[in-house]
Design a protein around this motif. Structure first.
Motif, PDB file in Angstrom:
ATOM      1  N   ARG A 230       0.828  -1.207   0.000  1.00  0.00           N
ATOM      2  CA  ARG A 230       0.000   0.000   0.000  1.00  0.00           C
ATOM      3  C   ARG A 230       0.863   1.258   0.000  1.00  0.00           C
ATOM      4  NH1 ARG A 230      -2.026  -3.609   3.515  1.00  0.00           N
ATOM      5  NH2 ARG A 230      -1.071  -2.573   5.319  1.00  0.00           N
ATOM      6  N   SER A 231       1.884   1.278   0.849  1.00  0.00           N
ATOM      7  CA  SER A 231       2.726   2.474   0.915  1.00  0.00           C
ATOM      8  C   SER A 231       3.531   2.655  -0.371  1.00  0.00           C
ATOM      9  CB  SER A 231       3.658   2.402   2.128  1.00  0.00           C
ATOM     10  OG  SER A 231       4.550   1.305   2.031  1.00  0.00           O
ATOM     11  N   ILE A 232       3.981   1.560  -0.969  1.00  0.00           N
ATOM     12  CA  ILE A 232       4.722   1.656  -2.234  1.00  0.00           C
ATOM     13  C   ILE A 232       3.824   2.208  -3.338  1.00  0.00           C
ATOM     14  CG2 ILE A 232       5.864   0.303  -4.035  1.00  0.00           C
ATOM     15  CD1 ILE A 232       6.827  -1.581  -1.752  1.00  0.00           C
ATOM     16  N   ALA A 233       2.607   1.699  -3.428  1.00  0.00           N
ATOM     17  CA  ALA A 233       1.665   2.202  -4.429  1.00  0.00           C
ATOM     18  C   ALA A 233       1.350   3.672  -4.184  1.00  0.00           C
ATOM     19  CB  ALA A 233       0.383   1.371  -4.403  1.00  0.00           C
ATOM     20  N   PHE A 237       1.989   6.919  -6.666  1.00  0.00           N
ATOM     21  CA  PHE A 237       0.894   7.827  -7.006  1.00  0.00           C
ATOM     22  C   PHE A 237       1.249   9.265  -6.644  1.00  0.00           C
ATOM     23  CE2 PHE A 237      -3.202   9.747  -5.426  1.00  0.00           C
ATOM     24  CZ  PHE A 237      -3.691  10.069  -6.689  1.00  0.00           C
ATOM     25  N   TRP A 238       1.848   9.444  -5.476  1.00  0.00           N
ATOM     26  CA  TRP A 238       2.263  10.774  -5.029  1.00  0.00           C
ATOM     27  C   TRP A 238       3.267  11.380  -6.009  1.00  0.00           C
ATOM     28  CZ3 TRP A 238       4.635  11.621   0.568  1.00  0.00           C
ATOM     29  CH2 TRP A 238       4.720  12.991   0.828  1.00  0.00           C
ATOM     30  N   TYR A 239       4.271  10.602  -6.389  1.00  0.00           N
ATOM     31  CA  TYR A 239       5.302  11.101  -7.303  1.00  0.00           C
ATOM     32  C   TYR A 239       4.723  11.418  -8.676  1.00  0.00           C
ATOM     33  CZ  TYR A 239       9.772  11.376  -9.775  1.00  0.00           C
ATOM     34  OH  TYR A 239      10.838  11.790 -10.535  1.00  0.00           O
ATOM     35  N   SER A 240       3.865  10.569  -9.164  1.00  0.00           N
ATOM     36  CA  SER A 240       3.273  10.809 -10.498  1.00  0.00           C
ATOM     37  C   SER A 240       2.337  12.013 -10.488  1.00  0.00           C
ATOM     38  CB  SER A 240       2.525   9.562 -10.982  1.00  0.00           C
ATOM     39  OG  SER A 240       1.384   9.308 -10.178  1.00  0.00           O
ATOM     40  N   SER A 241       1.802  12.352  -9.322  1.00  0.00           N
ATOM     41  CA  SER A 241       0.862  13.482  -9.227  1.00  0.00           C
ATOM     42  C   SER A 241       1.546  14.830  -9.405  1.00  0.00           C
ATOM     43  CB  SER A 241       0.139  13.440  -7.875  1.00  0.00           C
ATOM     44  OG  SER A 241      -0.673  12.288  -7.773  1.00  0.00           O
ATOM     45  N   GLN A 261      -9.724   9.445  -4.454  1.00  0.00           N
ATOM     46  CA  GLN A 261     -10.269   8.082  -4.493  1.00  0.00           C
ATOM     47  C   GLN A 261      -9.180   7.027  -4.650  1.00  0.00           C
ATOM     48  OE1 GLN A 261     -13.239   7.960  -7.580  1.00  0.00           O
ATOM     49  NE2 GLN A 261     -14.797   9.002  -6.339  1.00  0.00           N
ATOM     50  N   MET A 262      -8.057   7.414  -5.268  1.00  0.00           N
ATOM     51  CA  MET A 262      -6.954   6.463  -5.435  1.00  0.00           C
ATOM     52  C   MET A 262      -6.406   6.008  -4.085  1.00  0.00           C
ATOM     53  SD  MET A 262      -5.065   4.629  -7.352  1.00  0.00           S
ATOM     54  CE  MET A 262      -5.353   5.269  -9.014  1.00  0.00           C
ATOM     55  N   ILE A 263      -6.410   6.894  -3.083  1.00  0.00           N
ATOM     56  CA  ILE A 263      -5.943   6.522  -1.758  1.00  0.00           C
ATOM     57  C   ILE A 263      -6.847   5.441  -1.174  1.00  0.00           C
ATOM     58  CG2 ILE A 263      -5.408   7.342   0.554  1.00  0.00           C
ATOM     59  CD1 ILE A 263      -3.585   8.482  -1.593  1.00  0.00           C
ATOM     60  N   THR A 264      -8.159   5.623  -1.368  1.00  0.00           N
ATOM     61  CA  THR A 264      -9.115   4.611  -0.902  1.00  0.00           C
ATOM     62  C   THR A 264      -8.920   3.296  -1.640  1.00  0.00           C
ATOM     63  OG1 THR A 264     -10.710   6.377  -0.443  1.00  0.00           O
ATOM     64  CG2 THR A 264     -11.562   4.113  -0.564  1.00  0.00           C
ATOM     65  N   LYS A 265      -8.692   3.388  -2.938  1.00  0.00           N
ATOM     66  CA  LYS A 265      -8.481   2.188  -3.747  1.00  0.00           C
ATOM     67  C   LYS A 265      -7.227   1.437  -3.305  1.00  0.00           C
ATOM     68  CE  LYS A 265      -8.036   0.677  -8.567  1.00  0.00           C
ATOM     69  NZ  LYS A 265      -8.001   1.131 -10.002  1.00  0.00           N
ATOM     70  N   ILE A 266      -6.173   2.186  -3.013  1.00  0.00           N
ATOM     71  CA  ILE A 266      -4.930   1.573  -2.545  1.00  0.00           C
ATOM     72  C   ILE A 266      -5.129   0.922  -1.181  1.00  0.00           C
ATOM     73  CG2 ILE A 266      -2.593   2.115  -1.724  1.00  0.00           C
ATOM     74  CD1 ILE A 266      -2.471   4.266  -3.922  1.00  0.00           C
TER      75      ILE A 266
END
Length: 345
Positions: A230-233, A237-241, A261-266
């Motif tokens: 979860r933290s890796i994903a 996501f943070w870096y790509s944002s 919503q991506m945080i919830t999905k992760i």
């Protein structure tokens, strides 16, 4: 061979030898001048900055990092990380006060064994090797981070995003970490104050009273992250944002995506750390009996930071010198911020 023939041959050999020695001396002098003027070949640079060669040419560029993390890690594969450039590494500067806080803190000296200083340039790496035992050179080709990176300049943004990408690598290697800016003073062991079931825990500029409240204002200078899928994903996501929100630094982007919503999905579990224990100049920890860390946030400029950091350490020394009954009466409080602005960053 006749004397008439051998004499010209000997003369030619002598001339050749003299010319060869002259050329060699000229090359050596030129190379020495190039070294002293700061223009290094990659081999010269690697001699002074050994991790550069390992990082840039190794078939496995993470091997050196993995070895350093292994040597520094706690039994649960957790390390403490900070980044450092030349501007903050100079004698009498930020890094000296940062390390001093561990020495003065209550039960924090032992944590130095688990601290890895990630150097962003050659001079910071050389200084790290003098003052600490776990040093890693994070080389970014074509980018120099040796000067003070002023807030929100292009250099500052590059440095912040390089840090986020590096931290993802640490997680992928299986290491959990506490990341701390070097302008954070460590006064107590923070681990007892962390939430045992959270994936990502972060300090705040302003804390609203509940650790799960997404309206808290996070500060990327201090966080505890567990290594898992979860933290890796999340870090990916943070870096790509950064591309979704160009011109923003990592903290601003985090504020924009923390409820995505991506945080919830992760499935990432986020918790915000109480400023009563993890304070800063934006919102100081008022009780020196419970404070773990204090951050010189809400402060722009090296001289201002150094002044208030020194004042903070003086206050802590005064508090630690008190007998137990007077400590409990909270008769000493912070004299900071003094030179630092209270404008939120």
């Amino acid at each position: 061979m006749s004397p008439e023939i051998s004499k010209p041959i000997r003369r030619a050999a002598l001339v050749f030898t003299v010319l060869t020695l002259s050329a060699l001396l000229l090359y050596t002098a030129t190379d020495s001048n190039r070294l002293s003027s700061g223009s290094f070949s990659s081999s010269s640079f690697a001699t002074i900055f050994p991790s550069y060669l390992n990082y840039s040419s190794s078939s496995n560029p993470t091997q050196e990092l993995e070895e350093i993390l292994k040597n520094a890690s706690m039994v649960n594969n957790t390390v403490i990380l900070t980044t450092l450039n030349d501007a903050w590494a100079r004698t009498g500067s930020i890094v000296d006060l940062f390390l001093e806080s561990f020495m003065l803190g209550d039960g924090t000296r032992k944590l130095l064994d688990h601290l890895v200083i990630v150097s962003l340039d050659e001079r910071a790496y050389n200084r790290c090797r003098i003052v600490h035992k776990h040093c890693y050179a994070l080389v970014t080709k074509g980018v120099g981070f040796h000067q003070e990176a002023y807030f929100m300049t292009p250099q500052y943004l590059k440095m912040m995003w390089r840090r986020i990408d590096f931290l993802r690598t640490v997680l992928e290697l299986g290491y959990s970490f506490v990341f701390t800016d070097a302008d954070i003073m460590w006064f107590r062991d923070p681990f007892p104050r962390f939430f045992p079931d959270a994936d990502f825990q972060i300090s705040c500029d302003n804390y609203l009273g509940r650790p799960e409240d997404m309206n808290n204002s996070p500060n990327g200078g201090f966080n505890y992250v567990k290594s898992n899928s979860r933290s890796i994903a999340f870090y990916k996501f943070w870096y790509s944002s950064r591309e979704t929100y160009p011109g923003n630094h990592d903290q601003d982007v985090l504020n924009k995506i923390k409820s995505d919503q991506m945080i919830t999905k992760i499935g990432l579990k986020i918790r915000f750390l109480d400023t009563a224990y993890f304070g800063g100049l934006c919102e100081p920890s008022r009780d020196l009996n419970v404070v773990c860390t204090m951050h010189v946030n809400c402060c722009i400029g090296m001289d201002r930071k150094l002044h208030d950091l020194n004042l903070m350490l003086q206050d802590w020394r005064a508090f630690m010198s008190l007998p137990p009954d007077l400590k409990n009466q909270s008769i000493i409080s912070w004299r900071v911020p003094r030179n630092c602005s209270l404008d939120p960053l």
